[in-house]
Design an enzyme around this catalytic site. Structure first.
Site, PDB file in Angstrom:
ATOM      1  N   GLU A   6       0.844  -1.193   0.000  1.00 49.16           N
ATOM      2  CA  GLU A   6       0.000   0.000   0.000  1.00 49.16           C
ATOM      3  C   GLU A   6       0.885   1.252   0.000  1.00 49.16           C
ATOM      4  OE1 GLU A   6      -2.805   2.317   3.294  1.00 49.16           O
ATOM      5  OE2 GLU A   6      -1.919   0.386   3.765  1.00 49.16           O
TER       6      GLU A   6
ATOM      7  N   ASP B 220      -0.843  -1.318   5.944  1.00 44.54           N
ATOM      8  CA  ASP B 220      -0.716  -0.791   7.305  1.00 44.54           C
ATOM      9  C   ASP B 220      -1.688  -1.496   8.250  1.00 44.54           C
ATOM     10  OD1 ASP B 220       1.187   0.966   6.454  1.00 44.54           O
ATOM     11  OD2 ASP B 220      -0.154   2.685   6.282  1.00 44.54           O
TER      12      ASP B 220
ATOM     13  N   ASP C 127      -3.960  -0.624  10.201  1.00 39.46           N
ATOM     14  CA  ASP C 127      -4.997   0.308  10.634  1.00 39.46           C
ATOM     15  C   ASP C 127      -6.256   0.065   9.809  1.00 39.46           C
ATOM     16  OD1 ASP C 127      -4.423   1.369   8.152  1.00 39.46           O
ATOM     17  OD2 ASP C 127      -3.478   3.191   8.907  1.00 39.46           O
TER      18      ASP C 127
ATOM     19  N   ASP D 293      -7.599   1.782   7.321  1.00 40.15           N
ATOM     20  CA  ASP D 293      -7.402   1.900   5.865  1.00 40.15           C
ATOM     21  C   ASP D 293      -6.704   0.663   5.307  1.00 40.15           C
ATOM     22  OD1 ASP D 293      -8.614   4.333   5.713  1.00 40.15           O
ATOM     23  OD2 ASP D 293      -6.763   5.495   5.873  1.00 40.15           O
TER      24      ASP D 293
END
Length: 638
Positions: free
Chosen positions: A428, A501, A503, A505
Site C-alpha cells: 500500500e 498498514d 490500521d 485503511d
C-alpha cells in the site's frame, strides 16, 4: 553385486495391507484433506441409507483425543454369516475392499461412492475402530485394531433401536501431519449433504470443548434452501428460487436457480452428492438449455433485442451473469473422469437434463413475463458490456501503466523466474513501496506498490474490473488472467503477499484485494498462494536492545520482563509501513527466516461467498446485522 530379482521379490499385499502401504491411492493424501476424507467415507454410508429411504437422522461427533463417531438410524449393517465368505457381513464390509451393498442394485439404486473401499479404508487407517450395530431387536459389537478384527461379532443385548455406530481413532503413524479434525471443514460438507438430501437431519457435535458445541443441519426445502442461503443479503429475481425436478431413465434431476444483482456466476453441481468441481455432461446440458431458452425468449422482446448489435446472440456468459444455481443429479451408474474424478462423463445425461430444463424453464417464463423481461435486460446489458470490453481490449493493453513486456511500470520484479521460489509483495502506497524495494531480496522478492482507492469488484461489472487502472497492474503482474481466461499454470509467484498498514485503511485495502482474488482468481486462494504480511505494531528499545512486537499482549509482556527498568524503555508505535526504512522492513516483515505471515485459506467457500456479499455488496441491512452480531470480535484502530 547385482541384486537378484525372482519370484521371491514379488510381494502380495493381503486384506487391507495395500491401503496402509499406499493410503494416498485410496483417500487422496495423508494430510488434513485425507484425514477429513475418513469422515466423509463413513457419513456417505449413512447418506446412502437415507437415499434408499431407511434413515433420516445422522449424528457426527468429534470426541476428545481425536476420536470421531458417526451414528445413524438406518437398517444397520447386516451381521449374519455371508453365504460364500463364511464370515459376518459386518466383518466383510469392514475388512475387504470392494465389499458392500452398493454393487447390488436391489440394495441401493444410487449411492455416493461406488468404489466399495469406504469404511474398510477408514478401518485400515485407524489405530482402532469400534462398530456397534442395532438391528432385528439386538445390539452387536465388534472391535478392530489397524484394520484387523480383535473380537468376534458379539451380541451385547436386546434393543428397540436400529442403525449403525462407527467410532474410530485415525492412526498417527499414517496421518503424521495431524490427526485433529477441523470443525469448519467438516461443517461445510455436512451442511452441503443436508441441503442435497431434503428431510435428513444431520447433527454435528464438537465434544472436545469444555462446553460442547452442537449444530443441526436440516433443510426441508433442499437445494431451493441452498440457493437462498447462497443469495442471502442480495437483491434477487425471482423472489423465490425456481425449482425444477424430473426423472428419466432412472436419472433423477433437481435444479434450483435464482438471479441476483451482482455479476458473478455461482453454479454448484453434484452427482450422487459428490461435488463435481470439474463439471461434466450434466452441467453442459443445463448451460446449453439456459442459453437456448433465453435466446428464444429474446426474439419475443424486440425492444430489448434491438439494444444488441445486429447478428449478436446472447452467450452463455451473458445469461449466467449474476446467476446462482444448484444442480443435483442422481445417476445409477456414474462414470467419472478428469484429474480429480469429479467430472461426469455419462453422455446420455446431457440430453436428459437439456430437454428437462428447456421444457420447465420455458413454461415458467411464459407464466412469469415480468421475470423473464428483467432477466433478458440483465443479460443484454452484460452482452453490451462484453462487446464494449472486446473492442476496448487492445486499447487497454496500450495504456502507459503496462510496459512492452506486458508488466506494470511500477513493478520492481525479482531477477529469478522460478515461480516456486519467487514472491510478490503488493504494498500500500509509494512510500512503503520505496522502503520495501530497498529492503527486499531482489533475487526472489518483487514489489508492486498500489496507489489510490481500489475498486470494490462486488459492485462492479466484469468489463469495469478488466479495464480498471488500479487492478490492471495486479492482473498483469500475476500473469494468470482473470475469470474465464484464468490459468493457474501461468502464475508468476507462488507467494502473493498483501502488505498493508495495521490500521482501518490497511484493513479496507486487504478486504478489497481479497474480494477481487475471491471473485476473479479464487484458485490462488484455494491453492494457498495468498498471504497477509504481519508488520510489527511496536518497537520497544532499552539499553541498546530492540524488540519488534506484533500486538499489545506481546508488548506488555516485554515491559513486564524489564521490571523496574520498564519506565526507561522507549516504545514506538508504528502508524504505517512508510515509517520504517528498508532495513527495518526486511528485519521485521520480509526476511523469510524471521517474518510472520498469515496464509489466507478457504475451508468453506460457501461461507466466504456469503460474507463477501454481505460486507461488500449493495444491501445495507445485512451488513449492519453482521457487524452488530460480530462487533464483539472487532479490534478497531481509531
Amino acid at each position: 553385486m547385482t541384486p537378484t530379482y525372482s519370484a521371491g521379490n514379488i510381494q502380495v499385499l493381503k486384506g487391507l495391507e495395500a491401503v496402509r502401504k499406499r493410503p494416498g491411492m485410496y483417500i487422496g493424501s495423508t494430510g488434513p484433506t485425507g484425514l477429513h476424507h475418513l469422515v466423509y467415507e463413513v457419513v456417505d454410508n449413512s447418506i446412502d441409507e437415507a437415499m434408499a429411504g431407511y434413515c433420516d437422522k445422522i449424528t457426527v461427533a468429534l470426541e476428545k483425543d481425536d476420536i470421531c463417531r458417526v451414528e445413524d438410524n438406518g437398517r444397520g449393517i447386516p451381521v449374519d454369516i455371508h453365504p460364500t465368505e463364511h464370515i459376518s457381513a459386518l466383518e466383510l464390509v469392514l475388512t475387504r475392499l470392494h465389499a458392500g451393498g452398493k454393487f447390488d442394485k436391489g440394495s441401493y439404486k444410487v449411492s455416493g461412492g461406488l468404489h466399495g473401499v469406504g469404511v474398510s479404508c477408514v478401518n485400515a487407517l485407524s489405530s482402532w475402530m469400534d462398530a456397534v450395530i442395532c438391528r432385528d431387536g439386538f445390539e452387536y459389537r465388534q472391535h478392530y485394531e489397524i484394520g484387523k478384527p480383535i473380537t468376534k461379532v458379539e451380541k451385547i443385548g436386546e434393543t428397540d433401536k436400529h442403525g449403525t455406530i462407527i467410532r474410530w481413532k485415525a492412526d498417527s503413524s499414517i496421518f503424521t501431519e495431524t490427526t485433529t479434525y477441523n470443525f469448519e471443514v467438516l461443517s461445510k460438507r455436512l451442511r452441503e449433504l443436508a441441503f442435497l438430501n431434503s428431510g435428513i437431519t444431520i447433527i454435528f457435535k464438537d465434544e472436545r470443548l469444555e462446553t460442547p458445541k452442537e449444530v443441526e443441519f436440516k433443510f426441508e426445502g433442499g437445494i431451493k434452501h441452498f440457493v437462498q442461503y447462497l443469495n442471502e443479503g442480495k437483491a434477487v429475481l425471482p423472489e423465490e428460487p425456481l425449482f425444477i425436478n424430473g426423472t428419466e431413465n432412472d436419472v433423477y434431476t433437481e435444479l434450483s436457480l435464482q438471479y441476483n444483482n451482482g455479476y458473478i456466476e455461482n453454479i454448484s453441481s453434484y452427482v450422487n452428492d459428490i461435488n463435481t468441481h470439474e463439471g461434466g455432461t450434466h452441467l453442459d446440458g443445463f448451460k446449453s438449455a439456459l442459453t437456448s431458452v433465453l435466446n428464444k425468449f429474446l426474439d419475443k422482446y424486440p425492444k430489448i433485442q434491438k439494444r444488441l448489435d445486429k447478428d449478436e446472440k446472447l452467450t452463455g456468459d451473458d445469461v449466467r451473469a449474476g446467476l446462482t444455481a444448484v444442480l443435483s443429479v442422481k445417476v445409477p451408474e456414474p462414470q467419472f473422469e478428469g484429474q480429480t474424478k469429479t467430472k461426469l462423463g455419462n453422455s446420455e445425461v446431457r440430453g436428459i437434463i437439456d430437454s428437462l430444463v428447456k421444457e420447465k424453464l420455458t413454461l415458467f417464463f411464459e407464466q412469469n413475463p415480468r421475470v423473464i423481461e428483467k432477466i433478458l435486460e440483465k443479460a443484454v446489458g452484460e452482452a453490451g458490456a462484453r462487446i464494449a470490453a472486446r473492442k476496448a481490449k487492445d486499447a487497454s493493453r496500450r495504456k502507459s501503466s503496462i510496459d512492452s513486456f506486458g508488466l506494470p511500470g511500477k513493478l520492481s520484479d525479482c531477477s529469478l523466474k522460478d515461480p516456486s521460489i519467487c514472491e510478490v509483495y503488493i504494498v500500500e502506497g509509494d512510500s512503503a513501496g520505496g522502503s520495501a524495494k530497498k529492503g527486499r531480496d531482489s533475487k526472489t522478492q518483487a514489489i508492486l506498490p498500489l496507489w489510490g482507492k481500489m475498486l470494490n469488484v462486488e459492485k462492479s461489472r466484469a468489463d469495469k474490473v478488466i479495464n480498471n487502472e488500479k487492478l490492471q497492474p495486479i492482473i498483469a503482474t500475476l500473469g494468470t488472467g482473470i475469470g474465464k481466461e484464468f490459468n493457474i499454470e501461468r502464475l508468476r509467484y507462488h507467494k502473493i503477499i498483501i502488505m498493508a498498514d495495521a490500521d482501518v485503511d490497511g484493513s479496507h485495502i486487504r478486504t478489497l484485494l481479497l474480494t477481487f482474488f475471491f471473485r476473479y482468481m479464487p484458485k490462488i486462494i484455494e491453492d494457498g498462494y495468498v498471504y497477509l504480511a504481519m508488520p510489527p505494531l511496536y518497537k520497544v528499545s532499552y539499553n541498546k536492545r530492540e524488540w519488534y512486537v506484533y500486538d499489545d499482549t506481546e508488548k506488555d509482556g516485554i515491559i513486564k520482563e524489564l521490571g523496574e527498568n520498564s519506565s526507561k524503555a522507549s516504545v514506538q508505535r508504528y502508524k504505517g509501513l512508510g515509517e520504517m526504512d528498508g532495513n527495518q522492513l526486511w528485519e521485521t516483515t520480509m526476511d523469510p527466516s524471521r517474518r510472520k505471515m498469515m496464509r489466507v485459506t478457504l475451508p468453506d467457500a460457501v461461507a466466504a461467498d456469503r460474507i463477501f456479499s454481505t460486507l461488500m455488496g449493495e444491501q445495507v441491512e445485512p451488513r449492519r446485522k453482521f457487524i452488530e452480531e460480530n462487533a464483539v470480535y472487532a479490534n478497531l484502530d481509531i
